[in-house]
Motif scaffolding. Structure first.
Motif, mmCIF file in Angstrom:
data_model
loop_
_atom_site.group_PDB
_atom_site.id
_atom_site.type_symbol
_atom_site.label_atom_id
_atom_site.label_comp_id
_atom_site.label_asym_id
_atom_site.label_seq_id
_atom_site.Cartn_x
_atom_site.Cartn_y
_atom_site.Cartn_z
ATOM 1 N N UNK A 104 0.813 -1.220 0.000
ATOM 2 C CA UNK A 104 0.000 0.000 0.000
ATOM 3 C C UNK A 104 0.843 1.265 0.000
ATOM 4 N N UNK A 105 2.111 1.177 0.385
ATOM 5 C CA UNK A 105 2.955 2.371 0.472
ATOM 6 C C UNK A 105 3.055 3.071 -0.870
ATOM 7 N N UNK A 106 3.209 2.299 -1.948
ATOM 8 C CA UNK A 106 3.386 2.887 -3.277
ATOM 9 C C UNK A 106 2.086 3.421 -3.856
ATOM 10 N N UNK A 107 0.960 2.776 -3.568
ATOM 11 C CA UNK A 107 -0.331 3.180 -4.142
ATOM 12 C C UNK A 107 -1.431 3.063 -3.090
ATOM 13 N N UNK A 108 -1.400 3.941 -2.080
ATOM 14 C CA UNK A 108 -2.337 3.821 -0.953
ATOM 15 C C UNK A 108 -3.807 3.905 -1.332
ATOM 16 N N UNK A 109 -4.143 4.683 -2.339
ATOM 17 C CA UNK A 109 -5.557 4.812 -2.697
ATOM 18 C C UNK A 109 -6.128 3.501 -3.224
ATOM 19 N N UNK A 110 -5.305 2.701 -3.903
ATOM 20 C CA UNK A 110 -5.771 1.417 -4.419
ATOM 21 C C UNK A 110 -6.003 0.425 -3.287
ATOM 22 N N UNK A 111 -5.175 0.498 -2.276
ATOM 23 C CA UNK A 111 -5.282 -0.471 -1.193
ATOM 24 C C UNK A 111 -6.259 -0.025 -0.108
ATOM 25 N N UNK A 112 -6.541 1.262 -0.023
ATOM 26 C CA UNK A 112 -7.499 1.744 0.966
ATOM 27 C C UNK A 112 -8.886 1.167 0.692
ATOM 28 N N UNK A 113 -9.232 1.088 -0.577
ATOM 29 C CA UNK A 113 -10.509 0.498 -1.005
ATOM 30 C C UNK A 113 -10.257 -0.374 -2.227
ATOM 31 N N UNK A 160 -11.473 -2.443 -4.308
ATOM 32 C CA UNK A 160 -12.671 -3.048 -4.860
ATOM 33 C C UNK A 160 -12.833 -2.623 -6.313
ATOM 34 N N UNK A 161 -13.673 -3.382 -7.016
ATOM 35 C CA UNK A 161 -13.955 -3.116 -8.422
ATOM 36 C C UNK A 161 -12.653 -3.102 -9.223
ATOM 37 N N UNK A 162 -12.404 -2.033 -9.978
ATOM 38 C CA UNK A 162 -11.248 -1.985 -10.864
ATOM 39 C C UNK A 162 -9.919 -1.844 -10.154
ATOM 40 N N UNK A 205 -7.452 -5.738 -9.101
ATOM 41 C CA UNK A 205 -6.446 -6.438 -9.910
ATOM 42 C C UNK A 205 -5.049 -5.838 -9.769
ATOM 43 N N UNK A 206 -4.881 -4.522 -9.957
ATOM 44 C CA UNK A 206 -3.524 -3.968 -9.782
ATOM 45 C C UNK A 206 -3.033 -4.061 -8.342
ATOM 46 N N UNK A 207 -3.945 -3.974 -7.378
ATOM 47 C CA UNK A 207 -3.538 -4.090 -5.979
ATOM 48 C C UNK A 207 -3.044 -5.502 -5.680
ATOM 49 N N UNK A 208 -3.767 -6.484 -6.193
ATOM 50 C CA UNK A 208 -3.360 -7.868 -5.947
ATOM 51 C C UNK A 208 -2.056 -8.193 -6.662
ATOM 52 N N UNK A 209 -1.862 -7.624 -7.835
ATOM 53 C CA UNK A 209 -0.613 -7.838 -8.561
ATOM 54 C C UNK A 209 0.573 -7.275 -7.783
ATOM 55 N N UNK A 210 0.395 -6.096 -7.237
ATOM 56 C CA UNK A 210 1.452 -5.485 -6.441
ATOM 57 C C UNK A 210 1.712 -6.300 -5.175
#
Length: 748
Positions: free
Chosen positions: A255-264, A266-268, A271-276
């Protein structure tokens, strides 16, 4: 031989190569580029042309080399000087800032947190797998590099110079330096980047890696408004950092690199969060933190969905606001509260706060107009601690606290202060005053309710029946200046008592001044405390990180002696036993108190106490218009007393029963017994039949609108009040003899 001959002899014909100028070509001396003859070649000698070409190139190469060496040397010198003269800055305030936590009185139950959401933890509390996850995500060579990445830094510098967006490449040390030390902002400039490199190299050389990692884990932003790994563990998984699993640690590291993706996620965004996340897991395998088989079995640890609730909802905002105001008054700066990591324990009892809100909600009709405010404050008489209060329906809807910041006329709730002043001045409970009606004061006729005339009455009867003319006469006998001094001793500020000369009017004893519920509760607590007044306060203790708590206390001041308190309390018990406050009776213990109703029902009160607790309930409007409450007549002895009893029944459920001391002159005073239903023997029969209930006559003017600052009193003397009747209400409901139109009875 003559000289001329010598010149002729020395002359010779010009050589064929002579240019005619008398200057022969001196190419034969090897200096010029004469074409070599065949004899040179036959002799095996290198042509002079090649020699000269090689010599020129060597000369140029040497010159270029000197230039390069100069540049490199200058760069190295500049780097060395920059390194030498770039100090490690001090830590910036925000890097270690922790929000302060406010607690209920038990010191364990959290009310809310104020300021930066960060809790600093030592590296030892962070599981090794979580540390490795962060290293895997951000800087896999962390324990081996000097603090900077050459390739990453070069790429970042080029991106900055070229104007392209700066790409990743900073090491953990560089990120820590940027977030932890002052003077290294997030600004994208070459100068800032170079300074960051210098400081990173120095920190990498002077600090050990675990210290660097600890600062990094406590300063980096993880999303969900969480700064630091401990706050992130709470924000994402509602757990302590020590209990994070390896997969959860990998999630937070990713989450450090892309906190907004990991904060929620969901939806789109999933996939990138799980890949990271998977990238971090693979790195943990390579670094030896987990086994490949374990990594393959791990599932993406999606955290519970973020709850977007406002922590200040309901009564929380009122509690926080009251506590912060007191902290400021005690010299604690707002910035220190927001960033100092303080542990602030309030005086608020969680159960009693819930009971206060419940008492108001269950008694005040839902269709009551929004402009009708209810305040309730409960105080411990022994120390002045506010143990509970009701600030309003919802802080998010209205921030002005009904109990601390709103003011309305006290009405007859002010009369006990007059009684205390009289007793303190040498009067006794059996001193008689004229309670006849009407009477003229300063050229104005004053009436009791229904013009009931009681003649001469003692102070017990005057209090129990709330006889207005009797209290005006009592105030005149002892002097209104003494009433003013007594009210001030009980916590009512002088500016409220003297505004526009209110304390010089004959009707001053009838409660023409405006007060807040917390002021009333504090004043009545003085009677319960045997005459000792404690300034009300809401802070119990304050502790800085790692320091012992600083306890907050308010020294008691003797407002009047215990005999005065005992006698006044005795008279006030009669109000509840058989006077205007019967609706406040508790089934298992004695109660003392006083109702209050202003003209046309603009404000209604019940102020009561037991030996261990004093509570005031006030109901009034924001626009100062007469109250209209569906299903209730507008008297202090009805809805306010009913709310008071509901709250106090809960508050005293596990509280030992204590009795009041009784009057100071027990031989002269009647014992506690049945309610008095007729005037005492000191008073002649009324000239008109008394009403079936005691009277209470408030003043008509002034009527200040409840507001944050206490409103000013009018410059003219208040006009005589018109009467209102305080009904002797049945427990739990409005009296059947009173109309249920929702309006206060008017004088006839």
């Amino acid at each position: 031989m003559s000289s001329s001959d010598e010149g002729a002899e020395g002359a010779r014909p010009a050589e064929p190569d002579d240019d005619g100028t008398g200057r022969a070509d001196r190419s034969q001396d090897g200096i010029s580029g004469q074409i070599p003859d065949e004899s040179d070649a036959r002799a095996g000698r290198e042509p002079q042309e090649h020699v000269l070409q090689r010599t020129g190139l060597a000369r140029l190469s040497r010159r270029a080399g000197f230039v390069v060496l100069g540049i490199v040397g200058f760069a190295l010198l500049g780097f060395a000087l920059a390194y030498l003269f770039t100090p490690i800055p001090s830590a910036q305030n925000g890097a270690k800032a922790e929000g302060s936590i406010f607690y209920y009185a038990d010191g364990k139950s959290v009310i809310a947190k104020q300021g930066t959401n960060r809790v600093v933890v030592p590296i030892a509390q962070v599981p090794q797998a979580v540390r490795t996850a962060v290293i895997s995500a951000e800087n896999r060579s962390f324990y081996n590099d000097p603090g900077v990445s050459l390739t990453g830094t070069t790429r970042a510098l080029w991106s900055t110079v070229s104007g392209d967006q700066v790409q990743g490449g900073s090491t953990i040390t560089q990120q820590m330096v940027r977030n932890y030390y002052s003077g290294l902002s997030q600004e994208r400039t070459v100068f800032r980047k170079l300074k960051e490199i210098m400081v990173s190299l120095k920190v990498g050389r002077e600090k050990n890696k675990d210290w660097i990692l600890q600062q990094y884990l406590n300063t980096i932003y993880f999303g969900r408004n969480a700064y630091g790994i401990q706050a992130a563990a709470k924000a994402y998984y509602n757990t302590d950092v020590t209990k994070l699993t390896p997969e959860q640690g990998a999630y937070l590291a990713a989450a450090i690199q892309m906190p907004s993706y990991f904060a929620d996620p969901y939806d789109g965004r999933r996939a990138p969060a799980e890949q990271r996340w998977r990238y971090v897991i693979d790195g943990m395998v390579r670094l030896g933190a987990i086994k490949a088989s374990d990594a393959a079995a791990m599932k993406f640890p999606v955290p519970p969905q973020q709850k977007h609730t406002d922590v200040l909802k309901g009564q929380v905002g009122y509690m926080m606001d009251a506590a912060k105001k007191e902290l400021e008054a005690r010299g604690w700066a707002e910035d220190e509260v927001n960033r100092g990591g303080l542990k602030i324990v309030t005086t608020f009892d969680k159960k009693l706060m819930d009971s206060a809100a419940k008492a108001v909600r269950t008694n005040v009709p839902r269709d009551t107009p929004q402009k009708v405010l209810t305040g309730l404050v409960s105080i411990n008489p022994d120390n002045g601690e506010v143990v509970a209060f009701y600030g309003g329906r919802d802080y998010l809807q209205r921030q002005l606290n009904s109990s601390f910041d709103s003011y309305a006329q006290a009405g007859s709730g002010f009369k006990p202060y007059v009684l205390a002043a009289a007793l303190n001045d040498g009067k006794s409970l059996y001193t008689t005053v004229n309670g006849s009606s009407p009477q003229t004061f300063n050229g104005t006729d004053i009436h009791n309710d229904n013009d009931a005339s009681y003649g001469m009455v003692d102070l017990i009867t005057a209090t129990q029946r709330s006889i207005n003319t009797a209290y005006i006469n009592l105030g005149r006998e002892i002097g209104l200046d003494k009433v003013t001094v007594m009210a001030e001793k009980l916590g009512i500020p002088d500016k409220q008592l003297t505004a526009n000369g209110a304390n010089t009017s004959p009707t001053f004893p009838l409660g023409t001044v405006s007060v807040s519920p917390v002021q009333q509760a504090s004043a009545f607590a003085t009677f319960a405390a045997g005459g000792v007044h404690h300034k009300p306060h809401v802070i119990k203790s304050i502790a800085r990180p790692g320091a012992k708590p600083e306890k907050v206390t308010e020294a008691g001041v003797q407002a009047f002696d215990k005999d005065v308190a005992a006698d006044a309390t005795y008279a006030l018990t009669k109000v509840v036993e058989g006077g205007t406050g019967t609706a406040a009776q508790l089934y298992d213990r004695e109660v003392a108190g006083k109702t209050g109703t202003t003209d046309k029902g603009r404000a209604i009160w019940f102020n009561g106490f037991i030996p261990q607790m004093a509570t005031s309930v006030g109901i009034f409007r924001t626009d100062n218009k007469p109250l209209e409450i569906p299903g209730y007549s507008i008297y202090g002895g009805v809805l306010p007393a009913q709310i008071w009893r509901t709250y106090m029944a809960d508050a005293t459920r596990n509280l030992p029963v204590k009795n009041f001391p009784g009057p100071s002159d027990a031989t002269a005073a009647p014992s506690y017994g049945p309610p008095v239903s007729t005037p005492t023997t000191h008073a002649p029969s009324p000239t008109t039949p008394p009403p079936p209930t005691p009277t209470e006559q408030p003043t008509t003017e002034p009527e200040p609108v409840p507001s944050e600052p206490p409103p000013s009193m009018p410059t003219v003397e208040p006009s005589p009040p018109s009467g209102t009747t305080e009904p002797r209400a049945r427990l739990g409901r409005a009296p059947s003899t009173e109309p249920r139109s929702g309006r206060a009875a008017q004088s006839s």
